[in-house]
Write a protein that holds these residues in place. Sequence first.
Motif, short mmCIF file in Angstrom:
data_model
loop_
_atom_site.label_atom_id
_atom_site.label_comp_id
_atom_site.label_asym_id
_atom_site.label_seq_id
_atom_site.Cartn_x
_atom_site.Cartn_y
_atom_site.Cartn_z
N ILE A 32 0.44 -1.83 0.36
CA ILE A 32 -0.40 -0.25 0.44
C ILE A 32 0.89 0.71 0.19
O ILE A 32 1.73 1.58 1.09
CB ILE A 32 -1.03 0.01 1.50
N GLU A 33 0.70 2.19 -1.05
CA GLU A 33 1.49 3.18 -1.31
C GLU A 33 0.81 4.85 -0.37
O GLU A 33 -0.57 4.68 -0.74
CB GLU A 33 1.94 3.58 -2.44
N PRO A 34 1.45 5.48 -0.41
CA PRO A 34 0.80 6.62 0.61
C PRO A 34 -0.47 8.11 -0.82
O PRO A 34 -1.51 7.79 -0.19
CB PRO A 34 1.69 8.00 0.74
N ILE A 35 0.03 7.65 -2.32
CA ILE A 35 -1.19 8.23 -2.79
C ILE A 35 -2.54 6.80 -2.57
O ILE A 35 -3.41 7.25 -3.22
CB ILE A 35 -0.49 8.25 -4.57
N ASP A 36 -1.99 5.74 -2.41
CA ASP A 36 -3.29 4.91 -2.35
C ASP A 36 -4.26 5.23 -0.75
O ASP A 36 -5.52 5.12 -1.37
CB ASP A 36 -3.27 3.21 -1.85
N ASN A 37 -3.87 5.75 0.32
CA ASN A 37 -4.49 6.01 1.23
C ASN A 37 -5.55 7.44 0.90
O ASN A 37 -6.74 7.59 1.43
CB ASN A 37 -3.76 5.57 2.31
N GLU A 38 -4.34 8.08 -0.19
CA GLU A 38 -4.81 9.27 0.02
C GLU A 38 -6.62 9.15 -0.88
O GLU A 38 -7.65 9.68 -0.54
CB GLU A 38 -4.03 10.74 -0.49
N MET A 39 -6.04 8.38 -1.87
CA MET A 39 -8.05 8.80 -3.03
C MET A 39 -8.75 7.61 -2.32
O MET A 39 -9.75 7.86 -2.14
CB MET A 39 -7.50 7.55 -4.05
N LEU A 40 -8.38 6.89 -0.98
CA LEU A 40 -9.54 5.87 -0.86
C LEU A 40 -9.58 6.03 0.65
O LEU A 40 -10.87 6.13 0.98
CB LEU A 40 -8.35 4.35 -0.22
N ASP A 41 -9.22 6.71 0.97
CA ASP A 41 -9.33 7.83 2.22
C ASP A 41 -10.57 8.63 2.15
O ASP A 41 -11.44 8.97 3.05
CB ASP A 41 -8.84 8.10 3.44
N ASP A 42 -10.64 9.30 0.69
CA ASP A 42 -11.60 10.40 0.80
C ASP A 42 -11.27 10.64 -1.63
O ASP A 42 -11.17 10.93 -1.89
CB ASP A 42 -10.14 12.22 0.36
N PRO A 43 -12.01 8.93 -1.35
CA PRO A 43 -12.81 8.72 -2.97
C PRO A 43 -13.96 10.63 -3.36
O PRO A 43 -13.70 10.89 -4.51
CB PRO A 43 -13.09 8.29 -3.22
#
Length: 154
Positions: A32-43
């Motif tokens: 899991i990369e930081p960009i994944d979490n940014e997008m998945l936390d705030d779609p």
Amino acid sequence: MNSDLLILDYEPAHQPAFRALNHEWIAHYFTIEPIDNEMLDDPEGYILAPGGHIFMASHGGAIVGTCALIKEHKGVYELAKMAVSPRAQGLGIGWALGQAVVAKARQLGAHRVELLSNARLRPALALYAKLGFRHVPVPPTPYQRTNVKMVLDL
């Protein structure tokens, strides 16, 4: 299409499922990369507000899949964050999500849909080819795992 399968428009209540489905496959194959979490936390902020769309797949009353359409720039969208729960794979859910995303891109006036992927994801790449995507050179990308780019001209 499977009579138990429904393709739904994303609602804020779907965010935990959107996140969990994507975390499941990404963590299984990659990191899991930081960009994944940014997008998945705030779609809503990353995908919907800029003009994108998210579909959720329901099978037997449970959310088992998702796919996003991210607006890149005028007339170009990215198919992204496609995930189908392992317990629901092989039921045509990825195909139904892919068809919904391509239809939505056409409705939004897109002339091209792009996607980034990885050669390890052979079933996904076969699905994209079946949808009409073709391989093109891979540009620099924020994802470490990307080694495939495919496009579909509409």
